[in-house]
Design a protein around this motif. Sequence first.
Motif, PDB file in Angstrom:
ATOM      1  N   GLY A  66      54.754   0.261 -17.024  1.00 34.24           N
ATOM      2  CA  GLY A  66      56.201   0.418 -16.945  1.00 34.24           C
ATOM      3  C   GLY A  66      56.668   1.607 -17.768  1.00 34.24           C
ATOM      4  O   GLY A  66      55.972   2.077 -18.675  1.00 34.24           O
ATOM      5  N   GLU A  67      57.847   2.089 -17.450  1.00 35.85           N
ATOM      6  CA  GLU A  67      58.420   3.193 -18.210  1.00 35.85           C
ATOM      7  C   GLU A  67      58.890   2.684 -19.574  1.00 35.85           C
ATOM      8  O   GLU A  67      59.584   1.674 -19.656  1.00 35.85           O
ATOM      9  CB  GLU A  67      59.612   3.792 -17.461  1.00 35.85           C
ATOM     10  N   PRO A  68      58.508   3.390 -20.653  1.00 31.97           N
ATOM     11  CA  PRO A  68      59.018   2.981 -21.966  1.00 31.97           C
ATOM     12  C   PRO A  68      60.522   3.258 -22.039  1.00 31.97           C
ATOM     13  O   PRO A  68      61.022   4.178 -21.406  1.00 31.97           O
ATOM     14  CB  PRO A  68      58.249   3.854 -22.950  1.00 31.97           C
ATOM     15  N   GLY A  69      61.213   2.454 -22.776  1.00 33.76           N
ATOM     16  CA  GLY A  69      62.658   2.647 -22.880  1.00 33.76           C
ATOM     17  C   GLY A  69      63.357   2.172 -21.625  1.00 33.76           C
ATOM     18  O   GLY A  69      62.786   1.501 -20.783  1.00 33.76           O
ATOM     19  N   SER A  70      64.595   2.532 -21.516  1.00 29.45           N
ATOM     20  CA  SER A  70      65.398   2.126 -20.364  1.00 29.45           C
ATOM     21  C   SER A  70      65.214   3.086 -19.204  1.00 29.45           C
ATOM     22  O   SER A  70      64.934   4.263 -19.399  1.00 29.45           O
ATOM     23  CB  SER A  70      66.878   2.076 -20.753  1.00 29.45           C
ATOM     24  N   ASN A  71      65.367   2.564 -17.989  1.00 29.31           N
ATOM     25  CA  ASN A  71      65.470   3.408 -16.811  1.00 29.31           C
ATOM     26  C   ASN A  71      66.673   2.911 -16.015  1.00 29.31           C
ATOM     27  O   ASN A  71      67.415   2.049 -16.494  1.00 29.31           O
ATOM     28  CB  ASN A  71      64.166   3.434 -15.990  1.00 29.31           C
ATOM     29  N   LYS A  72      66.877   3.412 -14.820  1.00 29.11           N
ATOM     30  CA  LYS A  72      68.084   3.038 -14.075  1.00 29.11           C
ATOM     31  C   LYS A  72      68.113   1.563 -13.670  1.00 29.11           C
ATOM     32  O   LYS A  72      69.120   1.067 -13.197  1.00 29.11           O
ATOM     33  CB  LYS A  72      68.284   3.940 -12.858  1.00 29.11           C
ATOM     34  N   PHE A  85      51.535   0.989  -7.238  1.00 25.96           N
ATOM     35  CA  PHE A  85      52.701   1.019  -8.131  1.00 25.96           C
ATOM     36  C   PHE A  85      52.695  -0.172  -9.089  1.00 25.96           C
ATOM     37  O   PHE A  85      53.072  -0.052 -10.246  1.00 25.96           O
ATOM     38  CB  PHE A  85      54.010   1.038  -7.338  1.00 25.96           C
ATOM     39  N   CYS A  86      52.273  -1.333  -8.594  1.00 26.05           N
ATOM     40  CA  CYS A  86      52.262  -2.546  -9.438  1.00 26.05           C
ATOM     41  C   CYS A  86      51.218  -2.464 -10.546  1.00 26.05           C
ATOM     42  O   CYS A  86      51.355  -3.119 -11.571  1.00 26.05           O
ATOM     43  CB  CYS A  86      52.043  -3.788  -8.587  1.00 26.05           C
ATOM     44  N   THR A 113      58.357   0.349 -13.121  1.00 23.66           N
ATOM     45  CA  THR A 113      57.635   1.632 -13.093  1.00 23.66           C
ATOM     46  C   THR A 113      58.549   2.786 -12.681  1.00 23.66           C
ATOM     47  O   THR A 113      58.100   3.923 -12.564  1.00 23.66           O
ATOM     48  CB  THR A 113      56.440   1.567 -12.119  1.00 23.66           C
ATOM     49  N   GLY A 114      59.818   2.479 -12.428  1.00 22.51           N
ATOM     50  CA  GLY A 114      60.768   3.513 -12.025  1.00 22.51           C
ATOM     51  C   GLY A 114      60.807   3.760 -10.528  1.00 22.51           C
ATOM     52  O   GLY A 114      61.481   4.673 -10.055  1.00 22.51           O
ATOM     53  N   LYS A 115      60.082   2.951  -9.759  1.00 26.76           N
ATOM     54  CA  LYS A 115      60.037   3.118  -8.299  1.00 26.76           C
ATOM     55  C   LYS A 115      61.048   2.190  -7.631  1.00 26.76           C
ATOM     56  O   LYS A 115      61.370   1.125  -8.115  1.00 26.76           O
ATOM     57  CB  LYS A 115      58.640   2.777  -7.769  1.00 26.76           C
ATOM     58  N   SER A 116      61.519   2.608  -6.491  1.00 24.65           N
ATOM     59  CA  SER A 116      62.479   1.820  -5.723  1.00 24.65           C
ATOM     60  C   SER A 116      61.785   0.645  -5.043  1.00 24.65           C
ATOM     61  O   SER A 116      60.652   0.763  -4.564  1.00 24.65           O
ATOM     62  CB  SER A 116      63.132   2.698  -4.661  1.00 24.65           C
ATOM     63  N   ALA A 117      62.478  -0.473  -4.967  1.00 23.57           N
ATOM     64  CA  ALA A 117      61.946  -1.656  -4.281  1.00 23.57           C
ATOM     65  C   ALA A 117      61.942  -1.476  -2.761  1.00 23.57           C
ATOM     66  O   ALA A 117      61.416  -2.336  -2.047  1.00 23.57           O
ATOM     67  CB  ALA A 117      62.750  -2.887  -4.672  1.00 23.57           C
ATOM     68  N   ILE A 118      62.473  -0.380  -2.260  1.00 24.84           N
ATOM     69  CA  ILE A 118      62.476  -0.133  -0.817  1.00 24.84           C
ATOM     70  C   ILE A 118      61.041  -0.108  -0.281  1.00 24.84           C
ATOM     71  O   ILE A 118      60.795  -0.514   0.857  1.00 24.84           O
ATOM     72  CB  ILE A 118      63.244   1.169  -0.447  1.00 24.84           C
ATOM     73  N   TRP A 119      60.082   0.330  -1.107  1.00 28.07           N
ATOM     74  CA  TRP A 119      58.671   0.315  -0.707  1.00 28.07           C
ATOM     75  C   TRP A 119      58.230  -1.104  -0.369  1.00 28.07           C
ATOM     76  O   TRP A 119      57.544  -1.340   0.622  1.00 28.07           O
ATOM     77  CB  TRP A 119      57.782   0.866  -1.826  1.00 28.07           C
ATOM     78  N   LEU A 120      58.635  -2.043  -1.184  1.00 33.24           N
ATOM     79  CA  LEU A 120      58.298  -3.447  -0.973  1.00 33.24           C
ATOM     80  C   LEU A 120      58.961  -3.987   0.288  1.00 33.24           C
ATOM     81  O   LEU A 120      58.327  -4.662   1.094  1.00 33.24           O
ATOM     82  CB  LEU A 120      58.739  -4.278  -2.180  1.00 33.24           C
ATOM     83  N   TYR A 121      60.237  -3.688   0.462  1.00 31.55           N
ATOM     84  CA  TYR A 121      60.978  -4.216   1.608  1.00 31.55           C
ATOM     85  C   TYR A 121      60.396  -3.697   2.923  1.00 31.55           C
ATOM     86  O   TYR A 121      60.301  -4.442   3.903  1.00 31.55           O
ATOM     87  CB  TYR A 121      62.463  -3.893   1.501  1.00 31.55           C
TER      88      TYR A 121
END
Length: 184
Positions: free
Chosen positions: A160-166, A155-156, A82-90
């Motif tokens: 998801g973002e279409p195409g590529s993201n970082k 967020f889950c 979804t383009g969000k950082s996994a830091i939220w999960l950690y």
Amino acid sequence: MALNVKSTPSLGMGEALKLASSRLTVFSGRSRRSEFWWWMAPVLIVNFVGSSFMTNIWVSSIFQIIVMSLGLAVTARRLQDTGKSAIWLYLSFALGCAVTLMAATSEAMSEYIEIAQSGDMEKMATFAEENMGSIGIYGLLSLLWGLFSLIVAIFCFMDGEPGSNKYGSSPKYEVIGSVEATEL
């Protein structure tokens, strides 16, 4: 420039479980909602059922942490899709571990749970006054854990973002070209 994308079919239960279980320690990349939810459903059920039958708080706490850690990688990849950082999960997982371990190790928490289960409201009020610090810290950590867990869950649920993201290319969308945006 807008991407022209085509959605691929959703993963079935068997395919999703096989994919997620093969990537238990892979925190990079992206995972589709179907992979995430098909994996997390049994993890949550096992956690709930398993911890319900355990009477020893230490065993139950360790069991919960181990079972929930099985969902870390797929959840990290889901957030990244979804383009969000996994830091939220950690942060959420760390707060959950802190709350779980505090409940298991704190004599005040054990006594509070015992009094609460007895239903003696007078004894509970007296205990709460005498142990406001421990109960307050436990409550604050629990509140923060709940908030971070809610954010991760929201967020889950997102697409998801279409195409590529970082974090990599989309596991759901296949790019079939791009369209040049024109001004109206």
